[in-house]
Design a protein around this motif. Sequence first.
Motif, PDB file in Angstrom:
ATOM      1  N   TYR A  25       0.832  -1.127   0.027  1.00 34.86           N
ATOM      2  CA  TYR A  25       0.008   0.015  -0.040  1.00 34.86           C
ATOM      3  C   TYR A  25       0.995   1.242   0.037  1.00 34.86           C
ATOM      4  CZ  TYR A  25      -3.504  -3.413   0.841  1.00 34.86           C
ATOM      5  OH  TYR A  25      -4.248  -4.657   0.775  1.00 34.86           O
ATOM      6  N   ASN A  26       2.042   0.992  -0.481  1.00 35.26           N
ATOM      7  CA  ASN A  26       3.008   2.388  -0.285  1.00 35.26           C
ATOM      8  C   ASN A  26       2.987   3.098   0.730  1.00 35.26           C
ATOM      9  OD1 ASN A  26       3.806   1.647  -3.283  1.00 35.26           O
ATOM     10  ND2 ASN A  26       1.696   2.470  -3.764  1.00 35.26           N
ATOM     11  N   ILE A  27       3.008   2.584   2.016  1.00 34.90           N
ATOM     12  CA  ILE A  27       3.203   3.072   3.316  1.00 34.90           C
ATOM     13  C   ILE A  27       4.424   3.596   3.451  1.00 34.90           C
ATOM     14  CG2 ILE A  27       2.730   2.717   5.858  1.00 34.90           C
ATOM     15  CD1 ILE A  27       0.131   2.361   4.217  1.00 34.90           C
ATOM     16  N   GLU A  28       4.455   4.704   3.912  1.00 28.12           N
ATOM     17  CA  GLU A  28       5.915   5.711   4.051  1.00 28.12           C
ATOM     18  C   GLU A  28       5.901   6.023   5.564  1.00 28.12           C
ATOM     19  OE1 GLU A  28       5.976   9.214   1.789  1.00 28.12           O
ATOM     20  OE2 GLU A  28       6.159   7.839  -0.013  1.00 28.12           O
ATOM     21  N   GLU A  29       5.041   5.901   6.401  1.00 34.34           N
ATOM     22  CA  GLU A  29       5.278   6.330   7.652  1.00 34.34           C
ATOM     23  C   GLU A  29       4.153   5.509   8.637  1.00 34.34           C
ATOM     24  OE1 GLU A  29       4.846  10.286  10.808  1.00 34.34           O
ATOM     25  OE2 GLU A  29       4.518  10.572   8.424  1.00 34.34           O
ATOM     26  N   ILE A  30       4.724   4.922   9.703  1.00 31.26           N
ATOM     27  CA  ILE A  30       3.863   4.246  10.679  1.00 31.26           C
ATOM     28  C   ILE A  30       3.905   5.234  12.068  1.00 31.26           C
ATOM     29  CG2 ILE A  30       3.915   2.378  12.362  1.00 31.26           C
ATOM     30  CD1 ILE A  30       5.747   0.738  10.322  1.00 31.26           C
ATOM     31  N   SER A 115       1.481   7.972   1.978  1.00 37.68           N
ATOM     32  CA  SER A 115       0.594   6.792   2.741  1.00 37.68           C
ATOM     33  C   SER A 115       1.236   6.902   4.389  1.00 37.68           C
ATOM     34  CB  SER A 115       0.793   5.543   2.251  1.00 37.68           C
ATOM     35  OG  SER A 115      -0.123   5.534   0.910  1.00 37.68           O
ATOM     36  N   VAL A 116       0.208   7.123   5.068  1.00 41.49           N
ATOM     37  CA  VAL A 116       0.291   6.888   6.691  1.00 41.49           C
ATOM     38  C   VAL A 116      -0.425   5.723   7.170  1.00 41.49           C
ATOM     39  CG1 VAL A 116      -0.064   7.914   8.935  1.00 41.49           C
ATOM     40  CG2 VAL A 116       0.829   9.424   6.913  1.00 41.49           C
ATOM     41  N   VAL A 117       0.216   5.002   7.969  1.00 38.25           N
ATOM     42  CA  VAL A 117      -0.897   3.917   8.762  1.00 38.25           C
ATOM     43  C   VAL A 117      -0.454   4.351  10.249  1.00 38.25           C
ATOM     44  CG1 VAL A 117       1.134   2.310   8.993  1.00 38.25           C
ATOM     45  CG2 VAL A 117      -0.987   1.225   8.870  1.00 38.25           C
ATOM     46  N   LEU A 118      -1.614   3.978  10.951  1.00 38.71           N
ATOM     47  CA  LEU A 118      -1.911   3.875  12.501  1.00 38.71           C
ATOM     48  C   LEU A 118      -1.835   2.637  12.886  1.00 38.71           C
ATOM     49  CD1 LEU A 118      -4.819   6.444  12.571  1.00 38.71           C
ATOM     50  CD2 LEU A 118      -2.538   6.983  12.627  1.00 38.71           C
ATOM     51  N   MET A 119      -0.644   2.173  13.653  1.00 37.12           N
ATOM     52  CA  MET A 119      -0.641   0.987  14.153  1.00 37.12           C
ATOM     53  C   MET A 119      -0.829   0.732  15.450  1.00 37.12           C
ATOM     54  SD  MET A 119       2.920  -1.172  14.367  1.00 37.12           S
ATOM     55  CE  MET A 119       3.310  -0.453  15.974  1.00 37.12           C
ATOM     56  N   CYS A 120      -1.544  -0.264  15.849  1.00 39.38           N
ATOM     57  CA  CYS A 120      -1.944  -0.735  17.171  1.00 39.38           C
ATOM     58  C   CYS A 120      -1.491  -2.241  17.069  1.00 39.38           C
ATOM     59  CB  CYS A 120      -3.499  -0.581  17.361  1.00 39.38           C
ATOM     60  SG  CYS A 120      -3.809  -0.755  19.266  1.00 39.38           S
ATOM     61  N   SER A 121      -1.860  -3.151  18.098  1.00 38.88           N
ATOM     62  CA  SER A 121      -1.477  -4.312  18.181  1.00 38.88           C
ATOM     63  C   SER A 121      -2.802  -5.385  17.744  1.00 38.88           C
ATOM     64  CB  SER A 121      -1.157  -4.785  19.603  1.00 38.88           C
ATOM     65  OG  SER A 121      -2.139  -4.493  20.540  1.00 38.88           O
ATOM     66  N   GLU A 122      -4.120  -5.089  18.174  1.00 45.45           N
ATOM     67  CA  GLU A 122      -5.321  -5.598  17.799  1.00 45.45           C
ATOM     68  C   GLU A 122      -5.441  -5.926  16.353  1.00 45.45           C
ATOM     69  OE1 GLU A 122      -8.223  -7.990  17.976  1.00 45.45           O
ATOM     70  OE2 GLU A 122      -7.399  -7.162  20.059  1.00 45.45           O
ATOM     71  N   ASN A 123      -5.616  -7.218  16.092  1.00 48.14           N
ATOM     72  CA  ASN A 123      -5.753  -7.479  14.578  1.00 48.14           C
ATOM     73  C   ASN A 123      -7.009  -7.235  14.045  1.00 48.14           C
ATOM     74  OD1 ASN A 123      -5.705  -9.242  12.231  1.00 48.14           O
ATOM     75  ND2 ASN A 123      -7.027 -10.987  13.303  1.00 48.14           N
ATOM     76  N   ASN A 124      -8.450  -7.304  14.761  1.00 48.98           N
ATOM     77  CA  ASN A 124      -9.578  -6.829  14.354  1.00 48.98           C
ATOM     78  C   ASN A 124      -9.754  -5.389  14.547  1.00 48.98           C
ATOM     79  OD1 ASN A 124     -12.267  -6.477  13.394  1.00 48.98           O
ATOM     80  ND2 ASN A 124     -12.666  -8.536  14.445  1.00 48.98           N
ATOM     81  N   PRO A 125      -9.829  -4.567  13.418  1.00 46.46           N
ATOM     82  CA  PRO A 125     -10.140  -2.987  13.843  1.00 46.46           C
ATOM     83  C   PRO A 125     -11.547  -2.913  14.590  1.00 46.46           C
ATOM     84  CG  PRO A 125     -10.287  -3.539  11.633  1.00 46.46           C
ATOM     85  CD  PRO A 125     -10.067  -4.663  12.300  1.00 46.46           C
ATOM     86  N   GLU A 126     -12.324  -3.770  14.396  1.00 48.76           N
ATOM     87  CA  GLU A 126     -13.896  -3.938  15.074  1.00 48.76           C
ATOM     88  C   GLU A 126     -13.614  -3.986  16.576  1.00 48.76           C
ATOM     89  OE1 GLU A 126     -16.895  -5.632  13.342  1.00 48.76           O
ATOM     90  OE2 GLU A 126     -16.182  -4.896  11.349  1.00 48.76           O
ATOM     91  N   GLN A 127     -12.458  -4.549  17.012  1.00 53.52           N
ATOM     92  CA  GLN A 127     -12.249  -4.600  18.561  1.00 53.52           C
ATOM     93  C   GLN A 127     -11.190  -3.805  19.109  1.00 53.52           C
ATOM     94  OE1 GLN A 127     -11.337  -9.057  18.392  1.00 53.52           O
ATOM     95  NE2 GLN A 127     -13.597  -9.627  18.462  1.00 53.52           N
TER      96      GLN A 127
END
Length: 180
Positions: A25-30, A115-127
């Motif tokens: 997804y051409n992410i450049e920043e986490i 492209s920016v991605v917001l990273m957490c640990s939880e697999n499912n975004p709904e949780q």
Amino acid sequence: MAHNIYTIGHSSHDLITFFSILKRYNIEEIIDIRRSPRSNHNPNFNIDQLKEKCLLKYSFQGDILGGRRRRRKSLDNLNNGLIDSDSHAYADHMQRNEFKKCVNDLVLSSQSSSSVVLMCSENNPEQCHRLLLADYLCHVHHIHVIHILFNGETCEHQLNPLARLDEKNNTCIYPSISLI
């Protein structure tokens, strides 16, 4: 002008798989939005490991954008539509000026990155608190939020039906629904 921000949960991925998904997804920043950037189950995602091995621009903003918050009694019934206490507490946290400023800064900086991605640990975004943060980004900033799922596929963020734009305070709230 609206643009995209991605979200992802590192889950149980190894770093090679994780970075290969982001590359698609051409992410450049986490932007790390975990309240505690450490993992006993996945130590390769501890903040020190990520800073050392990250192939992309990395920043930690979990102190402001992270989940696991306490409810704010001063907000009364503002977010009573959310039954889950963790979600309610995070929605209360979203009303804080420091949160709003951090998200404003995030949106401004994301406009200069492809492209920016917001990273957490939880697999499912709904949780995960990413879901509420995505509501906020959509309602307040008109950002198109895309969730990257465990298998690398994506889904567009769907607003919580309870989410409302509070125009007076320029924020996202979750009032309870009146049946009358």
